[in-house]
Design an enzyme around this catalytic site. Structure first.
Site, PDB file in Angstrom:
ATOM      1  N   ALA A 196      -6.440   1.386  -4.365  1.00  0.00           N
ATOM      2  CA  ALA A 196      -6.342   2.441  -5.113  1.00  0.00           C
ATOM      3  C   ALA A 196      -6.576   2.218  -6.551  1.00  0.00           C
ATOM      4  CB  ALA A 196      -5.244   3.239  -4.788  1.00  0.00           C
ATOM      5  N   GLU A 248       1.296  -3.051  -2.235  1.00  0.00           N
ATOM      6  CA  GLU A 248       2.024  -1.982  -2.787  1.00  0.00           C
ATOM      7  C   GLU A 248       3.223  -1.958  -3.001  1.00  0.00           C
ATOM      8  OE1 GLU A 248      -1.714  -0.244  -0.051  1.00  0.00           O
ATOM      9  OE2 GLU A 248      -0.096  -1.973  -0.081  1.00  0.00           O
ATOM     10  N   GLY A 275      -5.552  -0.242  -0.206  1.00  0.00           N
ATOM     11  CA  GLY A 275      -6.385   0.653   0.664  1.00  0.00           C
ATOM     12  C   GLY A 275      -7.421   0.102   1.066  1.00  0.00           C
ATOM     13  N   GLU A 290      -6.664  -1.509   4.206  1.00  0.00           N
ATOM     14  CA  GLU A 290      -6.320  -0.340   5.183  1.00  0.00           C
ATOM     15  C   GLU A 290      -7.536   0.058   5.697  1.00  0.00           C
ATOM     16  OE1 GLU A 290      -2.260   1.855   4.172  1.00  0.00           O
ATOM     17  OE2 GLU A 290      -3.578   1.507   2.366  1.00  0.00           O
TER      18      GLU A 290
END
Length: 258
Positions: free
Chosen positions: A63, A131, A108, A111
């Site tokens: 992100a 994170e 992300g 992910e």
């Protein structure tokens, strides 16, 4: 499509190319572009497999932290839900999805790769869910999909430490399925092989495995029975069995009359 995500279709394989160099960071514009892309793919009857690719240098490094730092509770709830749902829509596509990983697949980015059915990584690729080092946690499917791949204890270790995992270790853990010098070329080759197969049978296999993992065994077996029965109504079943009886195994060309 916006410039942040580009789609290209060749030999019934759709490449989803993330195009926000140098790191393909997930900001609001990227998330919206991915949502547009998955909607387009879901509506495309000519796409039989999908390859996710971030370019030769980086898959996606997560992100946009600068944007995240400006969010409070109210903002992150809606933003994260939209990103999580977008990744889940890639996972739920009724065709095989392959992530071709170069450089970094972090946060992300990892992910999104975990939402694919298969992951092919470059020898020098690095994956991770860091994170926790920002005082937060993975929020776009990482806690659920990683645990299903490697088990809860190993998933917790990777997420609680936030450490970066080189491609070789990721393969040993089962996060990465193949390592290749050119992961995009390898992913395309595999995708073309799958795209040339019987579309509805491959779709049924994906549905049986993915839904069965989250169901009691009896429910999974019932789903399996329903799916195999339905396949007997498809043209691909006619082609496959007629070809076997006429020419032996492995000779069928699907998408053509029996």
């Amino acid at each position: 499509m916006t410039a942040r995500v580009e789609l290209d279709t060749t030999d019934r394989v759709i490449t989803v190319r993330l195009n926000a160099p140098p790191l393909n960071a997930f900001d609001t514009e990227m998330r919206r572009a991915l949502a547009e892309a998955v909607t387009s793919i879901a509506d495309d009857p000519d796409g039989h497999a999908v390859v996710l690719y971030g370019g030769p240098r980086c898959f996606a490094a997560g992100a946009d932290v600068k944007q995240l730092a400006g969010f409070g509770f109210e903002e992150i709830v809606g933003w994260n839900r939209a990103l999580q749902e977008t990744f889940t829509r890639f996972a739920q596509l009724p065709v095989p999805v392959i992530a071709a990983i170069t450089g970094y697949a972090l946060g992300g980015g990892m992910e999104l790769a975990l939402a694919a059915d298969f992951r092919v990584a470059a020898t020098g690729a690095v994956l991770g869910l860091p994170e926790v080092q920002l005082g937060i946690m993975p929020g776009s499917g990482g806690t659920q999909r990683l645990a299903r791949l490697v088990g809860p204890a190993r998933a917790k270790e990777l997420m609680m430490t936030g450490r970066r995992v080189p491609a070789g270790e990721a393969a040993d853990l089962g996060i990465v399925d193949r390592i290749a010098d050119d992961p995009y070329a390898a992913a395309l080759e595999f995708a073309r092989e799958l795209a040339a197969g019987p579309r509805f049978a491959i779709q049924a296999v994906k549905e049986a495995v993915d839904r069965g993992l989250d169901s009691p065994l009896a429910d999974g077996l019932a789903l399996e029975r329903s799916l195999i029965a339905g396949l007997f109504a498809t043209g691909d079943r006619d082609v496959g069995m007629a070809s076997f009886l006429r020419n032996g195994p492995g000779k069928a060309t699907f998408g053509e009359p029996a």
